[in-house]
Design a protein around this motif. Structure first.
Motif, PDB file in Angstrom:
ATOM      1  N   TYR A 104       0.825  -1.208   0.000  1.00  0.00           N
ATOM      2  CA  TYR A 104       0.000   0.000   0.000  1.00  0.00           C
ATOM      3  C   TYR A 104       0.861   1.261   0.000  1.00  0.00           C
ATOM      4  O   TYR A 104       0.540   2.254   0.657  1.00  0.00           O
ATOM      5  CB  TYR A 104      -0.933  -0.002   1.212  1.00  0.00           C
ATOM      6  CG  TYR A 104      -1.914  -1.155   1.207  1.00  0.00           C
ATOM      7  CD1 TYR A 104      -3.012  -1.161   0.353  1.00  0.00           C
ATOM      8  CD2 TYR A 104      -1.731  -2.246   2.053  1.00  0.00           C
ATOM      9  CE1 TYR A 104      -3.905  -2.218   0.339  1.00  0.00           C
ATOM     10  CE2 TYR A 104      -2.623  -3.307   2.052  1.00  0.00           C
ATOM     11  CZ  TYR A 104      -3.708  -3.288   1.192  1.00  0.00           C
ATOM     12  OH  TYR A 104      -4.594  -4.343   1.181  1.00  0.00           O
ATOM     13  N   ASP A 105       1.953   1.204  -0.745  1.00  0.00           N
ATOM     14  CA  ASP A 105       2.851   2.350  -0.860  1.00  0.00           C
ATOM     15  C   ASP A 105       2.059   3.582  -1.309  1.00  0.00           C
ATOM     16  O   ASP A 105       1.333   3.546  -2.311  1.00  0.00           O
ATOM     17  CB  ASP A 105       3.944   2.037  -1.882  1.00  0.00           C
ATOM     18  CG  ASP A 105       5.081   3.052  -1.848  1.00  0.00           C
ATOM     19  OD1 ASP A 105       4.821   4.223  -1.517  1.00  0.00           O
ATOM     20  OD2 ASP A 105       6.219   2.670  -2.162  1.00  0.00           O
ATOM     21  N   LEU A 106       2.186   4.672  -0.566  1.00  0.00           N
ATOM     22  CA  LEU A 106       1.429   5.885  -0.868  1.00  0.00           C
ATOM     23  C   LEU A 106       1.855   6.533  -2.180  1.00  0.00           C
ATOM     24  O   LEU A 106       1.118   7.366  -2.732  1.00  0.00           O
ATOM     25  CB  LEU A 106       1.580   6.892   0.278  1.00  0.00           C
ATOM     26  CG  LEU A 106       0.867   6.520   1.586  1.00  0.00           C
ATOM     27  CD1 LEU A 106       1.285   7.467   2.702  1.00  0.00           C
ATOM     28  CD2 LEU A 106      -0.641   6.554   1.396  1.00  0.00           C
ATOM     29  N   GLU A 107       3.009   6.169  -2.692  1.00  0.00           N
ATOM     30  CA  GLU A 107       3.537   6.815  -3.895  1.00  0.00           C
ATOM     31  C   GLU A 107       3.231   6.048  -5.177  1.00  0.00           C
ATOM     32  O   GLU A 107       3.639   6.471  -6.255  1.00  0.00           O
ATOM     33  CB  GLU A 107       5.062   6.994  -3.758  1.00  0.00           C
ATOM     34  CG  GLU A 107       5.478   7.803  -2.545  1.00  0.00           C
ATOM     35  CD  GLU A 107       4.881   9.202  -2.555  1.00  0.00           C
ATOM     36  OE1 GLU A 107       4.784   9.786  -3.650  1.00  0.00           O
ATOM     37  OE2 GLU A 107       4.507   9.699  -1.479  1.00  0.00           O
ATOM     38  N   THR A 140      -4.604   0.641  11.402  1.00  0.00           N
ATOM     39  CA  THR A 140      -4.217   1.877  12.072  1.00  0.00           C
ATOM     40  C   THR A 140      -5.431   2.783  12.215  1.00  0.00           C
ATOM     41  O   THR A 140      -6.362   2.720  11.403  1.00  0.00           O
ATOM     42  CB  THR A 140      -3.117   2.617  11.285  1.00  0.00           C
ATOM     43  OG1 THR A 140      -2.799   3.848  11.953  1.00  0.00           O
ATOM     44  CG2 THR A 140      -3.584   2.950   9.881  1.00  0.00           C
ATOM     45  N   GLY A 141      -5.406   3.618  13.232  1.00  0.00           N
ATOM     46  CA  GLY A 141      -6.454   4.616  13.433  1.00  0.00           C
ATOM     47  C   GLY A 141      -5.926   6.018  13.241  1.00  0.00           C
ATOM     48  O   GLY A 141      -6.580   6.991  13.634  1.00  0.00           O
ATOM     49  N   SER A 142      -4.763   6.142  12.618  1.00  0.00           N
ATOM     50  CA  SER A 142      -4.136   7.447  12.420  1.00  0.00           C
ATOM     51  C   SER A 142      -4.980   8.321  11.494  1.00  0.00           C
ATOM     52  O   SER A 142      -5.252   7.932  10.351  1.00  0.00           O
ATOM     53  CB  SER A 142      -2.738   7.271  11.823  1.00  0.00           C
ATOM     54  OG  SER A 142      -2.242   8.506  11.347  1.00  0.00           O
ATOM     55  N   HIS A 192      -5.321   7.872   7.388  1.00  0.00           N
ATOM     56  CA  HIS A 192      -6.635   7.658   6.777  1.00  0.00           C
ATOM     57  C   HIS A 192      -6.871   8.656   5.651  1.00  0.00           C
ATOM     58  O   HIS A 192      -7.363   8.294   4.573  1.00  0.00           O
ATOM     59  CB  HIS A 192      -7.735   7.777   7.823  1.00  0.00           C
ATOM     60  CG  HIS A 192      -9.118   7.608   7.260  1.00  0.00           C
ATOM     61  ND1 HIS A 192      -9.511   6.485   6.553  1.00  0.00           N
ATOM     62  CD2 HIS A 192     -10.197   8.439   7.264  1.00  0.00           C
ATOM     63  CE1 HIS A 192     -10.764   6.613   6.164  1.00  0.00           C
ATOM     64  NE2 HIS A 192     -11.199   7.800   6.578  1.00  0.00           N
ATOM     65  N   MET A 193      -6.500   9.907   5.869  1.00  0.00           N
ATOM     66  CA  MET A 193      -6.638  10.920   4.817  1.00  0.00           C
ATOM     67  C   MET A 193      -5.751  10.587   3.625  1.00  0.00           C
ATOM     68  O   MET A 193      -6.167  10.700   2.463  1.00  0.00           O
ATOM     69  CB  MET A 193      -6.293  12.300   5.376  1.00  0.00           C
ATOM     70  CG  MET A 193      -7.278  12.819   6.410  1.00  0.00           C
ATOM     71  SD  MET A 193      -6.733  14.367   7.173  1.00  0.00           S
ATOM     72  CE  MET A 193      -6.685  15.451   5.757  1.00  0.00           C
TER      73      MET A 193
END
Length: 384
Positions: free
Chosen positions: A115-118, A150-152, A156-157
């Motif tokens: 799940y790499d954000l990039e 995670t609940g960060s 999440h955003m």
């Protein structure tokens, strides 16, 4: 779950008249909102719509390609008209088209972040060995780049944006639909699904009579391909033809989406919900008197008609008067209204697409008027 976990998934929805059991053997296009928006939370997905029997084959291959490339659920919308129709088409070149996905079980070295954000998520096939002993997780919970729950708020955003932007990248790759008919002019018809045949035949007939008429047909409904606004700008009005209800705001489901996307007031709506496919003359008559004279022996406008705004609310006196008229008219029309449900939906829908078959001995104007009286309690629908 598939949207959150970013898993390739294909869902086929063959639409019928609804809701609930509804009209189980009749056609409708009323599941578009459900396909695009149905689900808990922001759950992006791709929605495609087949236009012909042949297209049902090829759109399934395209759906599989998109689902795997973008790790996303893909909905394929068909309908009863297509599902029960028989058409001949050229045999596909299966050796060139078919894909045989082979699992790459090569051991992976180094840290793997599915799940790499990039980048767009690409999962490792189950069974592949992680040399560092750190295996990613797949979960329906919000997660970090390794898949750990995670609940960060910040993560999440970021993950919500990641799932959204991959569909925006897909929109950049989608082809703009071709214009059938005049490249610019008075009216552009927009269709999707099994309305392809009658819309194109209506354009052909209208142009033969000298009308500046054209059409486009959308296969990629969500996300929409970039560049549609340039096509819309070439026409004085854009009429979306679809088999669903006009809704409380006066527009069909695709028309509502297009108006929201492009903020274009010239996008209008032509809808119907009688469980039957559009006929050529219904489309031409719905566009207005000057089009109706080209497709019908009668100069009268019949429903479905183009709706450019939501219907005005009725006053209590209007409702009372309409109810009184309806009581007198419903009993007189009940016997001749009859049951117009096709006994053989496949053959009936196929013939209706060509615009050559009457589904009832009564013209569509009378059938529509009967429905309008029964539903709204108003006699206004009977005024010519």
């Amino acid at each position: 779950w598939a949207s959150m976990a970013e898993m390739p998934l294909i869902i086929v929805n063959v639409q019928r008249g609804g809701p609930s059991t509804g009209l189980p053997t009749n056609v409708e296009q009323s599941d578009l909102f459900q396909a695009i928006y149905g689900g808990h939370g922001d759950s992006p997905r791709v929605v495609l719509a087949a236009s012909t029997v042949e297209d049902c084959f090829y759109i399934a291959l395209e759906a599989a390609t998109i689902a795997r490339k973008y790790s996303t659920p893909v909905f394929i919308l068909s309908d009863t008209s297509l599902a029960t129709r028989i058409e001949a088409f050229d045999e596909p070149k299966l050796a060139e088209l078919m894909q045989d996905p082979k699992l790459d079980l090569t051991p992976r070295a180094g840290a793997l972040k599915p799940y790499d954000l990039e980048r767009i998520t690409q999962h490792v096939p189950p069974g592949a060995r992680m040399l560092d002993g750190k295996y990613p997780l797949v979960t329906g919970l919000e997660h970090d780049e390794m898949g750990h729950p995670t609940g960060s708020p910040k993560l999440h955003m970021a993950m919500t944006a990641k799932r959204r932007t991959k569909l925006q990248k897909l929109a950049e790759e989608l082809p703009v639909p071709e214009i059938y008919g005049d490249a610019e002019g008075d009216t552009l018809l927009v269709g999707w699904g099994s309305t392809y045949g009658p819309i194109h035949d209506a354009v052909k007939k209208g142009r033969q009579a000298g009308q500046k008429l054209a059409a486009i047909h959308l296969r990629h409904i969500h996300p929409l391909p970039n560049g549609l606004e340039k096509i819309f700008a070439k026409f004085k009005r854009v009429v979306v033809v679809e088999m669903n209800d006009q809704g409380i705001y006066g527009f069909g489901q695709l028309a509502t989406i297009l108006r929201a996307r492009y903020c274009e007031p010239k996008i209008q709506s032509m809808t119907k919900t009688d469980g039957l496919t559009f006929r050529i003359k219904e489309i031409l008559e719905g566009l207005g008197d000057r089009y109706a004279s080209n497709g019908s022996s009668s100069g009268e406008r019949t429903r479905p008609r183009v709706l450019s705004s939501a219907p005005s609310p009725k006053t209590s006196s209007d409702t009372a008067t309409g109810t009184h008229r309806a009581e007198a008219q419903i009993s007189a029309r009940a016997e001749r209204a009859g049951d117009v449900t096709p006994t053989k939906p496949g053959a009936e829908a196929s013939k209706a697409s060509s615009g050559k078959v009457e589904h009832s001995k009564h013209p569509p104007s009378e059938r529509a008027e009967d429905a309008a009286v029964a539903i709204s309690g108003s006699g206004e629908a009977n005024q010519k």
